[in-house]
Motif scaffolding. Structure first.
Motif, mmCIF file in Angstrom:
data_model
loop_
_atom_site.group_PDB
_atom_site.id
_atom_site.type_symbol
_atom_site.label_atom_id
_atom_site.label_comp_id
_atom_site.label_asym_id
_atom_site.label_seq_id
_atom_site.Cartn_x
_atom_site.Cartn_y
_atom_site.Cartn_z
ATOM 1 N N GLY A 69 0.823 -1.204 0.000
ATOM 2 C CA GLY A 69 0.000 0.000 0.000
ATOM 3 C C GLY A 69 0.857 1.255 0.000
ATOM 4 N N LEU A 70 0.407 2.254 -0.762
ATOM 5 C CA LEU A 70 1.177 3.495 -0.880
ATOM 6 C C LEU A 70 0.586 4.607 -0.017
ATOM 7 C CD1 LEU A 70 1.703 3.247 -4.742
ATOM 8 C CD2 LEU A 70 3.353 2.732 -2.943
ATOM 9 N N GLY A 72 0.956 4.965 3.061
ATOM 10 C CA GLY A 72 1.814 5.349 4.185
ATOM 11 C C GLY A 72 2.393 4.186 4.938
ATOM 12 N N LYS A 80 -4.115 -7.957 2.325
ATOM 13 C CA LYS A 80 -5.364 -7.252 2.669
ATOM 14 C C LYS A 80 -6.537 -7.841 1.880
ATOM 15 C CE LYS A 80 -5.187 -2.687 3.586
ATOM 16 N NZ LYS A 80 -5.205 -1.223 3.401
ATOM 17 N N ASN A 96 -8.913 5.893 -0.941
ATOM 18 C CA ASN A 96 -8.631 7.017 -0.047
ATOM 19 C C ASN A 96 -7.806 8.062 -0.805
ATOM 20 O OD1 ASN A 96 -7.988 8.685 2.068
ATOM 21 N ND2 ASN A 96 -7.344 7.066 3.469
ATOM 22 N N ASP A 99 -5.627 12.871 1.114
ATOM 23 C CA ASP A 99 -4.437 13.736 1.290
ATOM 24 C C ASP A 99 -4.491 14.459 2.635
ATOM 25 O OD1 ASP A 99 -3.287 13.150 -1.156
ATOM 26 O OD2 ASP A 99 -4.171 14.880 -2.172
ATOM 27 N N PHE A 184 -6.534 16.518 9.679
ATOM 28 C CA PHE A 184 -5.520 15.503 9.382
ATOM 29 C C PHE A 184 -6.015 14.096 9.709
ATOM 30 C CE2 PHE A 184 -1.636 13.129 10.095
ATOM 31 C CZ PHE A 184 -0.799 13.588 9.095
ATOM 32 N N ALA A 185 -6.640 13.946 10.873
ATOM 33 C CA ALA A 185 -7.052 12.610 11.313
ATOM 34 C C ALA A 185 -8.126 12.014 10.399
ATOM 35 C CB ALA A 185 -7.544 12.664 12.761
ATOM 36 N N GLY A 187 -8.045 11.400 7.422
ATOM 37 C CA GLY A 187 -7.497 10.533 6.383
ATOM 38 C C GLY A 187 -7.306 9.103 6.844
ATOM 39 N N GLU A 189 -8.082 5.410 7.867
ATOM 40 C CA GLU A 189 -9.068 4.618 7.125
ATOM 41 C C GLU A 189 -10.412 4.448 7.835
ATOM 42 O OE1 GLU A 189 -7.270 0.873 6.209
ATOM 43 O OE2 GLU A 189 -7.008 0.308 8.309
ATOM 44 N N VAL A 222 -9.784 -0.770 2.062
ATOM 45 C CA VAL A 222 -9.450 0.650 1.897
ATOM 46 C C VAL A 222 -8.021 0.728 1.363
ATOM 47 C CG1 VAL A 222 -9.266 2.908 3.003
ATOM 48 C CG2 VAL A 222 -10.848 1.199 3.937
ATOM 49 N N HIS A 223 -7.867 1.438 0.256
ATOM 50 C CA HIS A 223 -6.526 1.674 -0.287
ATOM 51 C C HIS A 223 -6.374 3.142 -0.625
ATOM 52 C CE1 HIS A 223 -4.734 -2.205 -0.618
ATOM 53 N NE2 HIS A 223 -5.695 -2.705 -1.346
ATOM 54 N N SER A 224 -5.138 3.571 -0.594
ATOM 55 C CA SER A 224 -4.847 4.894 -1.122
ATOM 56 C C SER A 224 -5.200 4.903 -2.609
ATOM 57 C CB SER A 224 -3.363 5.182 -0.938
ATOM 58 O OG SER A 224 -2.943 6.144 -1.860
ATOM 59 N N THR A 227 -2.324 3.723 -4.668
ATOM 60 C CA THR A 227 -2.128 2.271 -4.788
ATOM 61 C C THR A 227 -2.995 1.726 -5.915
ATOM 62 O OG1 THR A 227 -1.861 2.217 -2.386
ATOM 63 C CG2 THR A 227 -2.193 0.101 -3.469
ATOM 64 N N GLY A 397 -3.453 5.445 14.309
ATOM 65 C CA GLY A 397 -2.091 5.715 13.867
ATOM 66 C C GLY A 397 -1.649 7.149 14.091
ATOM 67 N N PHE A 398 -2.599 8.064 14.198
ATOM 68 C CA PHE A 398 -2.238 9.473 14.429
ATOM 69 C C PHE A 398 -1.468 9.600 15.748
ATOM 70 C CE2 PHE A 398 -2.758 13.677 16.050
ATOM 71 C CZ PHE A 398 -2.970 14.532 14.995
HETATM 72 C C1 FMN Z 1 -3.780 10.292 10.783
HETATM 73 C C2 FMN Z 1 -3.767 9.455 9.550
HETATM 74 C C3 FMN Z 1 -4.032 10.032 8.311
HETATM 75 C C4 FMN Z 1 -4.029 9.263 7.163
HETATM 76 N N1 FMN Z 1 -4.280 9.873 5.977
HETATM 77 C C5 FMN Z 1 -4.289 9.139 4.831
HETATM 78 C C6 FMN Z 1 -4.566 9.739 3.587
HETATM 79 O O1 FMN Z 1 -4.773 10.941 3.481
HETATM 80 N N2 FMN Z 1 -4.573 8.949 2.481
HETATM 81 C C7 FMN Z 1 -4.320 7.592 2.556
HETATM 82 O O2 FMN Z 1 -4.371 6.896 1.563
HETATM 83 N N3 FMN Z 1 -4.052 6.999 3.742
HETATM 84 C C8 FMN Z 1 -4.036 7.737 4.863
HETATM 85 N N4 FMN Z 1 -3.785 7.123 6.064
HETATM 86 C C9 FMN Z 1 -3.555 5.662 6.070
HETATM 87 C C10 FMN Z 1 -4.905 4.935 6.061
HETATM 88 O O3 FMN Z 1 -5.344 4.752 7.395
HETATM 89 C C11 FMN Z 1 -4.803 3.563 5.387
HETATM 90 O O4 FMN Z 1 -3.776 2.836 5.983
HETATM 91 C C12 FMN Z 1 -4.539 3.667 3.889
HETATM 92 O O5 FMN Z 1 -5.537 4.433 3.252
HETATM 93 C C13 FMN Z 1 -4.498 2.284 3.283
HETATM 94 O O6 FMN Z 1 -4.116 2.394 1.950
HETATM 95 P P1 FMN Z 1 -2.950 1.526 1.315
HETATM 96 O O7 FMN Z 1 -3.240 0.087 1.626
HETATM 97 O O8 FMN Z 1 -3.054 1.805 -0.136
HETATM 98 O O9 FMN Z 1 -1.665 1.996 1.907
HETATM 99 C C14 FMN Z 1 -3.765 7.878 7.239
HETATM 100 C C15 FMN Z 1 -3.494 7.293 8.470
HETATM 101 C C16 FMN Z 1 -3.491 8.075 9.607
HETATM 102 C C17 FMN Z 1 -3.201 7.416 10.921
#
Ligand code: FMN
Length: 445
Positions: A69-70, A72, A80, A96, A99, A184-185, A187, A189, A222-224, A227, A397-398
């Motif tokens: 996953g991209l 983060g 997954k 997701n 940003d 911020f929070a 974002g 998932e 849930v994916h970015s 991704t 995660g925040f």
């Molecule tokens: C505070 C916080 C903010 C986040 N913001 C984003 C975001 O803006 N976009 C995003 O794709 N994932 C964000 N994430 C990660 C998501 O919870 C989730 O892991 C992700 O969307 C999974 O996508 P992936 O499998 O493609 O990595 C955030 C996590 C935290 C703890």
């Protein structure tokens, strides 16, 4: 990927895109309209996957590629999907594109310039996961991105790539767009799931993970958006050609050419800063970089040869996070930098769990005390203790990652903290109270 004539670049221009996108794409990009996307071979991979490939084929490809996953955390995509498939449908998919970090508007750039890459990725994922409804979750303030995305969904429906009878009736898939206001929070998932369900965008307790109980209690992947937008490339060219893949990054801070770039995984951070970022900003040799956004790690210059990659970064206590790579020049005071980040996080904490709501504020307060010249040696132990509490007991995660900036500056720039506390001096003459108060507070240490 950029070198492949733009066919698979997520952003339209190879190289550096100005961070401020406003007006940048008014003339349209190479791939924002479906005819341009189709002319570059768009939707061919999805068509082949939907018509010829089974769930097992797609999962096999994901496993072979090792795609992670991209968004983060770098969680393996295949794992997954397997977790979601182990649960009875209906299943849902969320892209997701939120940003969370305002300094890294990566998905906004993707939606403004290449929305069909995301939609094609959603089609491939939906086919493999047996999903009939997907949501793109984006920030409401990104109006141009939302406009482009809505137009792209309408185009794809019109041409039979989305909808109840897509690909000649082989796929039924509705894509909804959810525009959310929030900080911020929002974002995270599970906060995204809450928002889509109509609640305030606050994280849920995990487990259960969304793959088990997500939207309305149904298994949800849930994916970015980034991704998912990589899936067409992977499906078209195979795991070998895909290689380690690439990552969108936002270069900022004391760098000559700030902006958004697409960089192959494995590239050393130092090379990214020179090749894409044009080196340090005039008169500033880099003291450190912060990678991963406001909660990301601060790495000293000596660690800049670390390659961009989930595991390599983890080894030095960092993570890809939001994809922001911020250069901190020689004039940056690390105590002041950590305080600025903690203050921001205290404002952005959703407030649902006590450790994060109070901890981020307490940490900011202790750092302010150090900067005011009233710091004591045991403040360092206090910072450590609050940091541990926050990362061990926060809901999401925040809070878990919020103390990273503190920990990494305390580890790599311990001298900055010592000089503030023991000598009553700010080594970069940033902290105003220490400039004016001089050494008079030394007796308190
Ligand atoms: C505070 C916080 C903010 C986040 N913001 C984003 C975001 O803006 N976009 C995003 O794709 N994932 C964000 N994430 C990660 C998501 O919870 C989730 O892991 C992700 O969307 C999974 O996508 P992936 O499998 O493609 O990595 C955030 C996590 C935290 C703890």
């Amino acid at each position: 990927m950029s070198e492949k004539n733009g066919r698979w670049s997520l952003l339209p221009a190879a190289g550096n895109v100005p961070a401020s996108l406003d007006g940048q794409w008014r003339g349209g990009s190479q791939t924002d309209h479906i005819d341009k996307y189709l002319a570059r071979g768009g939707y061919a991979a999805a068509k082949r996957v939907v018509s010829e490939q089974s769930q097992a084929d797609v999962l096999g490809l994901l496993e072979k590629s090792g795609l992670r996953g991209l968004g983060g955390g770098g969680f393996p995509v295949a794992r997954k999907w397997r977790a979601a498939l182990a649960n009875e449908g209906p299943r849902y998919l969320v892209a997701n594109a939120y940003d969370a970090d305002p300094a890294a508007p990566l998905c906004r750039a993707l939606l403004e310039t290449n929305p069909h890459a995301l939609l094609e990725g959603i089609v491939i994922a939906a086919h493999a996961l047996g999903v009939q409804e997907a949501w793109v979750y984006a920030k409401a303030e990104n109006s141009a991105a939302l406009r482009r995305l809505r137009a792209a969904v309408a185009e794809a429906e019109e041409q039979g790539y989305l909808g109840l009878s897509a690909f000649g009736g082989k796929l039924a898939l509705q894509v909804h767009i959810f525009a959310s206001w929030g900080g911020f929070a929002g974002g995270e998932e599970t906060a995204a799931l809450e928002a889509i369900e109509g609640q305030r965008a606050m994280p849920r307790q995990k487990p259960p993970f969304p793959t088990e109980s997500g939207l309305w209690g149904r298994p949800t992947v849930v994916h970015s958006a980034e991704t998912l937008a990589n899936l067409p490339h992977l499906a078209a060219d195979g795991a070998e050609a895909f290689g380690k893949g690439s990552k969108l990054l936002a270069l900022g801070g004391d760098v000559a050419k700030p902006g958004l770039v697409e960089v192959p995984f494995g590239t050393p951070l130092r090379q990214i800063l020179t090749q894409w970022g044009g080196g340090p900003a005039a008169g500033q040799s880099p003291r450190a970089v912060q990678i991963g956004g406001p909660t990301g790690a601060v790495l000293p210059e000596s660690l800049l040869d670390t390659p961009l990659g989930h595991d390599a970064l983890r080894e030095v206590g960092a993570f890809v996070g939001s994809g922001s790579l911020r250069v901190l020049g020689e004039k940056v005071c690390m105590v002041d930098f950590a305080r600025g980040r903690m203050d921001y996080l205290a404002h952005e904490s959703c407030g649902k769990c006590v450790p994060c709501r109070l901890g981020t504020n307490r940490l900011t307060g202790v750092l302010e005390t150090i900067m005011s010249g009233l710091g004591r040696k045991d403040d360092l132990a206090l910072l450590d203790e609050f940091g541990n509490l926050l990362s061990q007991s926060s809901l999401c995660g925040f809070g878990l990652t919020a103390p990273t900036v503190l920990r990494t500056t305390m580890t790599h720039f311990a001298e900055d903290y010592r000089v503030h506390i023991e000598e009553g001096r700010c080594p970069t003459a940033t902290c105003r109270a220490l400039r004016t108060r001089g050494f008079e507070r030394k007796a308190a240490v």
